[in-house]
Design a protein around this motif. Sequence first.
Motif, PDB file in Angstrom:
ATOM      1  N   MET A 143       0.828  -1.198   0.000  1.00 20.49           N
ATOM      2  CA  MET A 143       0.000   0.000   0.000  1.00 20.49           C
ATOM      3  C   MET A 143       0.869   1.257   0.000  1.00 20.49           C
ATOM      4  SD  MET A 143      -3.385  -0.247   0.089  1.00 20.49           S
ATOM      5  CE  MET A 143      -4.612  -1.531   0.238  1.00 20.49           C
ATOM      6  N   SER A 144       0.337   2.291  -0.643  1.00 19.74           N
ATOM      7  CA  SER A 144       1.038   3.574  -0.687  1.00 19.74           C
ATOM      8  C   SER A 144       1.008   4.221   0.691  1.00 19.74           C
ATOM      9  CB  SER A 144       0.346   4.480  -1.703  1.00 19.74           C
ATOM     10  OG  SER A 144       0.820   5.792  -1.582  1.00 19.74           O
ATOM     11  N   ASP A 145       1.964   5.139   0.931  1.00 17.12           N
ATOM     12  CA  ASP A 145       1.974   5.888   2.181  1.00 17.12           C
ATOM     13  C   ASP A 145       0.812   6.867   2.243  1.00 17.12           C
ATOM     14  OD1 ASP A 145       5.593   6.103   2.287  1.00 17.12           O
ATOM     15  OD2 ASP A 145       4.229   4.589   3.080  1.00 17.12           O
ATOM     16  N   VAL A 146       0.273   7.252   1.092  1.00 18.37           N
ATOM     17  CA  VAL A 146      -0.865   8.160   1.028  1.00 18.37           C
ATOM     18  C   VAL A 146      -2.042   7.411   0.405  1.00 18.37           C
ATOM     19  CG1 VAL A 146      -1.781  10.336   0.155  1.00 18.37           C
ATOM     20  CG2 VAL A 146       0.631  10.177   0.807  1.00 18.37           C
ATOM     21  N   TYR A 147      -3.126   7.305   1.177  1.00 20.42           N
ATOM     22  CA  TYR A 147      -4.312   6.618   0.684  1.00 20.42           C
ATOM     23  C   TYR A 147      -5.182   7.593  -0.095  1.00 20.42           C
ATOM     24  CZ  TYR A 147      -2.898   3.064   4.048  1.00 20.42           C
ATOM     25  OH  TYR A 147      -2.182   2.118   4.746  1.00 20.42           O
ATOM     26  N   ASP A 148      -5.945   7.059  -1.034  1.00 27.92           N
ATOM     27  CA  ASP A 148      -6.888   7.901  -1.762  1.00 27.92           C
ATOM     28  C   ASP A 148      -8.036   8.330  -0.859  1.00 27.92           C
ATOM     29  OD1 ASP A 148      -5.750   7.956  -4.447  1.00 27.92           O
ATOM     30  OD2 ASP A 148      -6.150   5.805  -4.461  1.00 27.92           O
ATOM     31  N   ILE A 149      -8.603   7.350  -0.141  1.00 29.44           N
ATOM     32  CA  ILE A 149      -9.734   7.642   0.749  1.00 29.44           C
ATOM     33  C   ILE A 149      -9.565   6.845   2.036  1.00 29.44           C
ATOM     34  CG2 ILE A 149     -12.250   7.614   1.050  1.00 29.44           C
ATOM     35  CD1 ILE A 149     -12.533   7.610  -1.991  1.00 29.44           C
ATOM     36  N   ALA A 150      -9.768   7.504   3.165  1.00 35.48           N
ATOM     37  CA  ALA A 150      -9.816   6.837   4.467  1.00 35.48           C
ATOM     38  C   ALA A 150     -11.258   6.855   4.949  1.00 35.48           C
ATOM     39  CB  ALA A 150      -8.907   7.539   5.470  1.00 35.48           C
ATOM     40  N   ILE A 151     -11.805   5.672   5.220  1.00 38.94           N
ATOM     41  CA  ILE A 151     -13.162   5.549   5.764  1.00 38.94           C
ATOM     42  C   ILE A 151     -13.028   5.307   7.250  1.00 38.94           C
ATOM     43  CG2 ILE A 151     -15.327   4.256   5.725  1.00 38.94           C
ATOM     44  CD1 ILE A 151     -13.135   3.812   2.771  1.00 38.94           C
ATOM     45  N   VAL A 152     -13.634   6.152   8.052  1.00 42.75           N
ATOM     46  CA  VAL A 152     -13.552   6.002   9.506  1.00 42.75           C
ATOM     47  C   VAL A 152     -14.895   5.493  10.014  1.00 42.75           C
ATOM     48  CG1 VAL A 152     -13.096   7.130  11.707  1.00 42.75           C
ATOM     49  CG2 VAL A 152     -11.852   7.846   9.652  1.00 42.75           C
ATOM     50  N   GLY A 153     -14.875   4.294  10.601  1.00 41.90           N
ATOM     51  CA  GLY A 153     -16.095   3.632  11.063  1.00 41.90           C
ATOM     52  C   GLY A 153     -16.381   2.415  10.206  1.00 41.90           C
ATOM     53  N   ALA A 154     -16.395   1.221  10.835  1.00 42.52           N
ATOM     54  CA  ALA A 154     -16.577  -0.027  10.091  1.00 42.52           C
ATOM     55  C   ALA A 154     -17.921  -0.677  10.387  1.00 42.52           C
ATOM     56  CB  ALA A 154     -15.436  -1.001  10.402  1.00 42.52           C
ATOM     57  N   GLY A 155     -18.937   0.164  10.679  1.00 47.96           N
ATOM     58  CA  GLY A 155     -20.294  -0.349  10.827  1.00 47.96           C
ATOM     59  C   GLY A 155     -20.900  -0.637   9.466  1.00 47.96           C
ATOM     60  N   LEU A 156     -22.223  -0.734   9.405  1.00 49.06           N
ATOM     61  CA  LEU A 156     -22.888  -1.059   8.138  1.00 49.06           C
ATOM     62  C   LEU A 156     -22.574  -0.044   7.058  1.00 49.06           C
ATOM     63  CD1 LEU A 156     -26.463  -2.239   9.208  1.00 49.06           C
ATOM     64  CD2 LEU A 156     -24.412  -3.594   8.813  1.00 49.06           C
ATOM     65  N   VAL A 157     -22.646   1.234   7.395  1.00 49.12           N
ATOM     66  CA  VAL A 157     -22.457   2.280   6.388  1.00 49.12           C
ATOM     67  C   VAL A 157     -20.994   2.361   5.964  1.00 49.12           C
ATOM     68  CG1 VAL A 157     -22.608   4.765   5.956  1.00 49.12           C
ATOM     69  CG2 VAL A 157     -24.487   3.582   7.103  1.00 49.12           C
ATOM     70  N   GLY A 158     -20.073   2.396   6.924  1.00 46.67           N
ATOM     71  CA  GLY A 158     -18.657   2.496   6.583  1.00 46.67           C
ATOM     72  C   GLY A 158     -18.151   1.295   5.814  1.00 46.67           C
ATOM     73  N   SER A 159     -18.527   0.092   6.241  1.00 37.83           N
ATOM     74  CA  SER A 159     -18.073  -1.126   5.547  1.00 37.83           C
ATOM     75  C   SER A 159     -18.657  -1.206   4.146  1.00 37.83           C
ATOM     76  CB  SER A 159     -18.464  -2.364   6.355  1.00 37.83           C
ATOM     77  OG  SER A 159     -17.770  -2.410   7.581  1.00 37.83           O
ATOM     78  N   THR A 160     -19.929  -0.822   4.000  1.00 38.74           N
ATOM     79  CA  THR A 160     -20.535  -0.816   2.668  1.00 38.74           C
ATOM     80  C   THR A 160     -19.832   0.192   1.774  1.00 38.74           C
ATOM     81  OG1 THR A 160     -22.680  -1.459   3.584  1.00 38.74           O
ATOM     82  CG2 THR A 160     -22.686  -0.511   1.375  1.00 38.74           C
ATOM     83  N   ALA A 161     -19.493   1.360   2.330  1.00 38.04           N
ATOM     84  CA  ALA A 161     -18.786   2.378   1.544  1.00 38.04           C
ATOM     85  C   ALA A 161     -17.436   1.858   1.072  1.00 38.04           C
ATOM     86  CB  ALA A 161     -18.609   3.646   2.371  1.00 38.04           C
ATOM     87  N   ALA A 162     -16.686   1.212   1.964  1.00 42.85           N
ATOM     88  CA  ALA A 162     -15.370   0.693   1.595  1.00 42.85           C
ATOM     89  C   ALA A 162     -15.483  -0.347   0.480  1.00 42.85           C
ATOM     90  CB  ALA A 162     -14.688   0.092   2.827  1.00 42.85           C
ATOM     91  N   ALA A 163     -16.436  -1.269   0.618  1.00 39.93           N
ATOM     92  CA  ALA A 163     -16.601  -2.315  -0.390  1.00 39.93           C
ATOM     93  C   ALA A 163     -17.095  -1.740  -1.714  1.00 39.93           C
ATOM     94  CB  ALA A 163     -17.569  -3.380   0.118  1.00 39.93           C
ATOM     95  N   ALA A 164     -18.048  -0.821  -1.654  1.00 39.46           N
ATOM     96  CA  ALA A 164     -18.600  -0.243  -2.884  1.00 39.46           C
ATOM     97  C   ALA A 164     -17.546   0.582  -3.627  1.00 39.46           C
ATOM     98  CB  ALA A 164     -19.819   0.619  -2.554  1.00 39.46           C
ATOM     99  N   LEU A 165     -16.721   1.319  -2.887  1.00 46.89           N
ATOM    100  CA  LEU A 165     -15.637   2.084  -3.518  1.00 46.89           C
ATOM    101  C   LEU A 165     -14.607   1.154  -4.146  1.00 46.89           C
ATOM    102  CD1 LEU A 165     -15.186   4.813  -0.764  1.00 46.89           C
ATOM    103  CD2 LEU A 165     -15.829   5.268  -3.144  1.00 46.89           C
ATOM    104  N   ALA A 166     -14.245   0.083  -3.431  1.00 44.66           N
ATOM    105  CA  ALA A 166     -13.267  -0.873  -3.961  1.00 44.66           C
ATOM    106  C   ALA A 166     -13.780  -1.549  -5.220  1.00 44.66           C
ATOM    107  CB  ALA A 166     -12.942  -1.918  -2.892  1.00 44.66           C
ATOM    108  N   GLU A 167     -15.077  -1.810  -5.253  1.00 45.52           N
ATOM    109  CA  GLU A 167     -15.694  -2.465  -6.415  1.00 45.52           C
ATOM    110  C   GLU A 167     -15.813  -1.503  -7.587  1.00 45.52           C
ATOM    111  OE1 GLU A 167     -17.238  -5.885  -8.121  1.00 45.52           O
ATOM    112  OE2 GLU A 167     -16.875  -5.787  -5.960  1.00 45.52           O
TER     113      GLU A 167
END
Length: 424
Positions: A1-25
């Motif tokens: 992984m790069s030292d600088v991330y494109d997006i940091a999602i804070v919170g791994a509940g339903l909304v945060g986890s869905t956001a991370a997966a949807a962005l990755a997809e």
Amino acid sequence: MSDVYDIAIVGAGLVGSTAAAALAEAVPSLKLIMLDAGPAPVALAKHKAAAGVDDFDPRVVALTRDSQTLLQSIGAWQRVAEKRLCPYSDMEVWDADGTARINFDSSEIQEPNLGHIVENKLLVSALAEQLATYSNVETWNGCTVNDVIEHEGQQTLVVNKKPLDEKANYKDPAQPLEVKTKLILACDGAQSPLRQIKNIATREWDYGHDAIVTTVETSKPHRGCARQRFISTGPLACLPLARDKAAQSNNEHYCSIVWSCLPERAEELMALDDDSFAKALGEALELELGEVKAVAKRFRIPLRQRHAKKYIQAGFALAGDAAHTIHPLAGQGVNLGLKDVAAFVEQIQYASNRAVPLNDYSILRRYQRQRIGDNLSMMATMEGFKRLFGSNDISVRWLRNEGVRSLNNVSMLKNKIVRQAMGL
């Protein structure tokens, strides 16, 4: 992984986890990181089979077709469906202060169901398993964000990350770390530490209700019907639950209860023993499901409406409960959060396809414009329902009963309302 991330999602509940997966997809080239204060979720297969009231998660969500579609698009829906979820084909709503009743039936709109009731813990586990399949998502658990520093278009999250011991328990001292990113999406809940760090003001007030949440077993089957009774002290929702898909019998005797009531009534109900509470609940449901045979541990939650005055700052956006919380009487809180996710991902895709910087303020403005009006509209609608059904004025009671009775007899209008609520 790069030292600088494109997006940091804070919170791994339903909304945060869905956001991370949807962005990755949606944009596989993104480098993503998700930070959460809690431990990693339990593997989906390790959750107990639902053999009694104590085996269900007291926190459930009523997901619309829009939400289902989003979760299907990232593969999480298929995972949780293999464990357990409960479709509901009917919804019964009635007023305790009258005889009016309205029924919503999925067959009237040629749909297999009106939505699904899903346990929070199962969906979070399903999302975690899906996230593990993406090579462009890194997840850190046991992290608290102490500060956010903005410098030359880059955000630095000052994080305390607790190390794990050999038994996967957190141990002190926490390790201070920095996470650099172009853009932060805060999905860190109603109290949102990041919203406070960013000094984003909110409009908020108490609903004057507390919600009692629990799981019950009833003598009569729910038959896939969600029920809501409006009582003068607050609405009572009874949501159907299903046992595991692998269970030999499809037992329809379990329901999730969300009983919103005045604080003094909530205090009385919480003080009751299980048998007395079960009797009071059965009476409040007018024995629609017969006697309440068993009650799980009860939880009392003060209800408060909250709405951020703005969802964005430079390189920063709010989503889900961090941006808005509403009364649970229509079960729309998580669905609004997932609509935030869909809109945010759409804007990130737009930026990526046009080589626009992800943290360009125009992208964030488009996201805010797309969501803030819809969320405010739903919040106003819920406040209107609460006031309408909370009034003891005899003329208001007569009008609402006549309104409900008339609406139930106008199938075209009633079905239009339910289709819009489903996202169809």
